[in-house]
Design a protein around this motif. Structure first.
Motif, mmCIF file in Angstrom:
data_model
loop_
_atom_site.group_PDB
_atom_site.id
_atom_site.type_symbol
_atom_site.label_atom_id
_atom_site.label_comp_id
_atom_site.label_asym_id
_atom_site.label_seq_id
_atom_site.Cartn_x
_atom_site.Cartn_y
_atom_site.Cartn_z
ATOM 1 N N GLU A 133 98.802 82.777 -27.781
ATOM 2 C CA GLU A 133 99.747 82.309 -28.784
ATOM 3 C C GLU A 133 100.172 83.422 -29.733
ATOM 4 O OE1 GLU A 133 99.244 77.609 -29.604
ATOM 5 O OE2 GLU A 133 97.834 78.908 -30.679
ATOM 6 N N CYS A 134 99.468 84.544 -29.682
ATOM 7 C CA CYS A 134 99.807 85.633 -30.589
ATOM 8 C C CYS A 134 99.617 86.971 -29.880
ATOM 9 C CB CYS A 134 98.973 85.567 -31.865
ATOM 10 S SG CYS A 134 97.208 85.856 -31.613
ATOM 11 N N ILE A 135 100.203 88.001 -30.449
ATOM 12 C CA ILE A 135 100.189 89.327 -29.831
ATOM 13 C C ILE A 135 98.777 89.893 -29.777
ATOM 14 C CG2 ILE A 135 101.009 91.707 -30.130
ATOM 15 C CD1 ILE A 135 103.601 90.401 -31.308
ATOM 16 N N GLU A 136 97.967 89.643 -30.791
ATOM 17 C CA GLU A 136 96.600 90.164 -30.785
ATOM 18 C C GLU A 136 95.794 89.593 -29.619
ATOM 19 O OE1 GLU A 136 94.575 89.843 -34.478
ATOM 20 O OE2 GLU A 136 95.737 91.461 -35.412
ATOM 21 N N GLN A 137 96.070 88.347 -29.226
ATOM 22 C CA GLN A 137 95.391 87.777 -28.056
ATOM 23 C C GLN A 137 95.810 88.498 -26.786
ATOM 24 O OE1 GLN A 137 96.378 83.600 -28.289
ATOM 25 N NE2 GLN A 137 94.613 83.125 -29.590
ATOM 26 N N LEU A 138 97.077 88.878 -26.700
ATOM 27 C CA LEU A 138 97.533 89.663 -25.555
ATOM 28 C C LEU A 138 96.794 90.999 -25.505
ATOM 29 C CD1 LEU A 138 101.428 89.166 -25.657
ATOM 30 C CD2 LEU A 138 99.838 88.190 -23.992
ATOM 31 N N THR A 139 96.661 91.633 -26.667
ATOM 32 C CA THR A 139 95.981 92.923 -26.740
ATOM 33 C C THR A 139 94.514 92.804 -26.354
ATOM 34 O OG1 THR A 139 97.459 93.575 -28.542
ATOM 35 C CG2 THR A 139 95.477 94.896 -28.222
ATOM 36 N N ASP A 140 93.841 91.784 -26.875
ATOM 37 C CA ASP A 140 92.415 91.601 -26.583
ATOM 38 C C ASP A 140 92.178 91.376 -25.089
ATOM 39 O OD1 ASP A 140 91.900 91.871 -29.288
ATOM 40 O OD2 ASP A 140 91.766 89.708 -29.666
ATOM 41 N N HIS A 141 93.081 90.602 -24.459
ATOM 42 C CA HIS A 141 92.933 90.356 -23.020
ATOM 43 C C HIS A 141 93.176 91.632 -22.232
ATOM 44 C CE1 HIS A 141 94.032 89.028 -18.953
ATOM 45 N NE2 HIS A 141 93.215 88.012 -19.174
ATOM 46 N N LEU A 142 94.197 92.394 -22.623
ATOM 47 C CA LEU A 142 94.487 93.653 -21.929
ATOM 48 C C LEU A 142 93.289 94.602 -22.030
ATOM 49 C CD1 LEU A 142 96.304 95.719 -20.514
ATOM 50 C CD2 LEU A 142 97.316 96.253 -22.752
ATOM 51 N N ALA A 143 92.684 94.689 -23.204
ATOM 52 C CA ALA A 143 91.521 95.566 -23.389
ATOM 53 C C ALA A 143 90.381 95.159 -22.463
ATOM 54 C CB ALA A 143 91.067 95.536 -24.850
ATOM 55 N N LEU A 144 90.132 93.855 -22.371
ATOM 56 C CA LEU A 144 89.060 93.365 -21.514
ATOM 57 C C LEU A 144 89.396 93.585 -20.047
ATOM 58 C CD1 LEU A 144 86.314 92.050 -21.408
ATOM 59 C CD2 LEU A 144 87.414 89.797 -21.548
ATOM 60 N N TRP A 145 90.660 93.364 -19.679
ATOM 61 C CA TRP A 145 91.084 93.587 -18.287
ATOM 62 C C TRP A 145 90.895 95.053 -17.896
ATOM 63 C CZ3 TRP A 145 95.018 96.668 -16.221
ATOM 64 C CH2 TRP A 145 95.260 96.486 -14.846
ATOM 65 N N LEU A 146 91.231 95.978 -18.781
ATOM 66 C CA LEU A 146 91.048 97.396 -18.488
ATOM 67 C C LEU A 146 89.581 97.715 -18.216
ATOM 68 C CD1 LEU A 146 93.422 98.916 -21.204
ATOM 69 C CD2 LEU A 146 93.747 99.086 -18.727
ATOM 70 N N GLU A 147 88.686 97.075 -18.959
ATOM 71 C CA GLU A 147 87.258 97.287 -18.740
ATOM 72 C C GLU A 147 86.827 96.730 -17.383
ATOM 73 O OE1 GLU A 147 85.070 95.645 -21.977
ATOM 74 O OE2 GLU A 147 86.094 96.844 -23.500
ATOM 75 N N VAL A 148 87.243 95.489 -17.096
ATOM 76 C CA VAL A 148 86.857 94.842 -15.834
ATOM 77 C C VAL A 148 87.421 95.605 -14.639
ATOM 78 C CG1 VAL A 148 87.074 92.732 -14.462
ATOM 79 C CG2 VAL A 148 86.630 92.570 -16.914
#
Length: 249
Positions: free
Chosen positions: A72-87
């Motif tokens: 629902e917000c840009i910070e959620q997009l960022t947090d998911h991208l950060a986690l995806w990069l790790e995975v």
């Protein structure tokens, strides 16, 4: 050249898709608002001549799962991208963000500095200009006739999948996602690319962003529209690859 393959990873309970093609050092493409991996085929093919390109689909975009209230917000997009990069084992890779994807990339570089190698932002949204959702809609309508006709159906398909509710929520969050204080915190080598015929992102906006980010470089594509990644894929790829070589990424 190989057509590539789909990569699906479980990221915090969401099955997340990326299209992978090419070989060589990794490069991650982050799409714009409502956009999907299939809208960046032309650019990824050019970049894949010397890079392994991952065209990431954010939650609720493209082939990636989303939830009714996520994101629902840009910070959620960022947090998911950060986690995806790790995975995905891609932490520290160069990031190429287009439109809202550029704003997400700025957020990522400021809040998760270890996750970003170099940063390339094409026609990025964000500070210092945050027009109203209505103003953004008008600008997009002005831009549509200037884009390549072949992008229309893939674009409408991507928007339909993402859905108007999610797109509106994320667009409205731009009013609250004030990245002004974050931009000076970005230490990653940064390249800003803008089209001179883009009615959505104005040249003065990119110039102000360049001044806010230490040592950021700025280049223009004459006649480039908002979807310059699709209309000028070779030029965007050339600027990107030359820059990554220059900063040893």
């Amino acid at each position: 050249m190989s057509q590539g393959h789909a990569l699906y990873l479980d990221v915090d309970g969401l099955l997340t898709h990326a299209w992978v093609r090419g070989s060589g050092p990794p490069l991650v493409i982050v799409p714009g608002l409502g956009c999907a991996s299939w809208m960046y085929v032309r650019l990824s093919r050019e970049l894949a001549r010397s890079r392994t390109v991952y065209v990431y689909d954010p939650p609720g975009h493209g082939y990636s799962q989303g939830m009714r209230h996520l994101p629902e917000c840009i910070e959620q997009l960022t947090d998911h991208l950060a986690l995806w990069l790790e995975v995905a084992g891609l932490k520290g890779s160069p990031i190429l963000g287009h439109s809202l994807g550029g704003e997400v990339a700025f957020d990522l570089a400021a809040r998760y500095p270890a996750h970003v190698g170099a940063l390339i932002a094409c026609a990025p949204t964000g500070i210092p200009e945050n027009p109203s959702v209505f103003a953004q809609l008008i600008r997009l309508l002005v831009d549509l006739p200037r884009e390549r006709l072949g992008l229309l159906i893939p674009g409408l398909r991507a928007y339909a999948y993402c859905g108007p509710r999610r797109m509106l929520k994320l667009a409205q969050d731009q009013d609250h996602h004030y990245t002004g204080p974050l931009l000076p915190q970005i230490k990653a080598p940064t390249l800003l690319i803008v089209g001179t015929s883009d009615p959505v992102i104005r040249l003065w906006t990119l110039e102000a962003i360049r001044k806010a980010i230490p040592a950021a470089y700025f280049c223009e594509i004459k006649g480039g529209t908002h979807a310059l990644t699709d209309v000028f894929p070779r030029t965007v790829a050339r600027y990107t690859l030359d820059y990554l070589k220059a900063v040893d990424q």
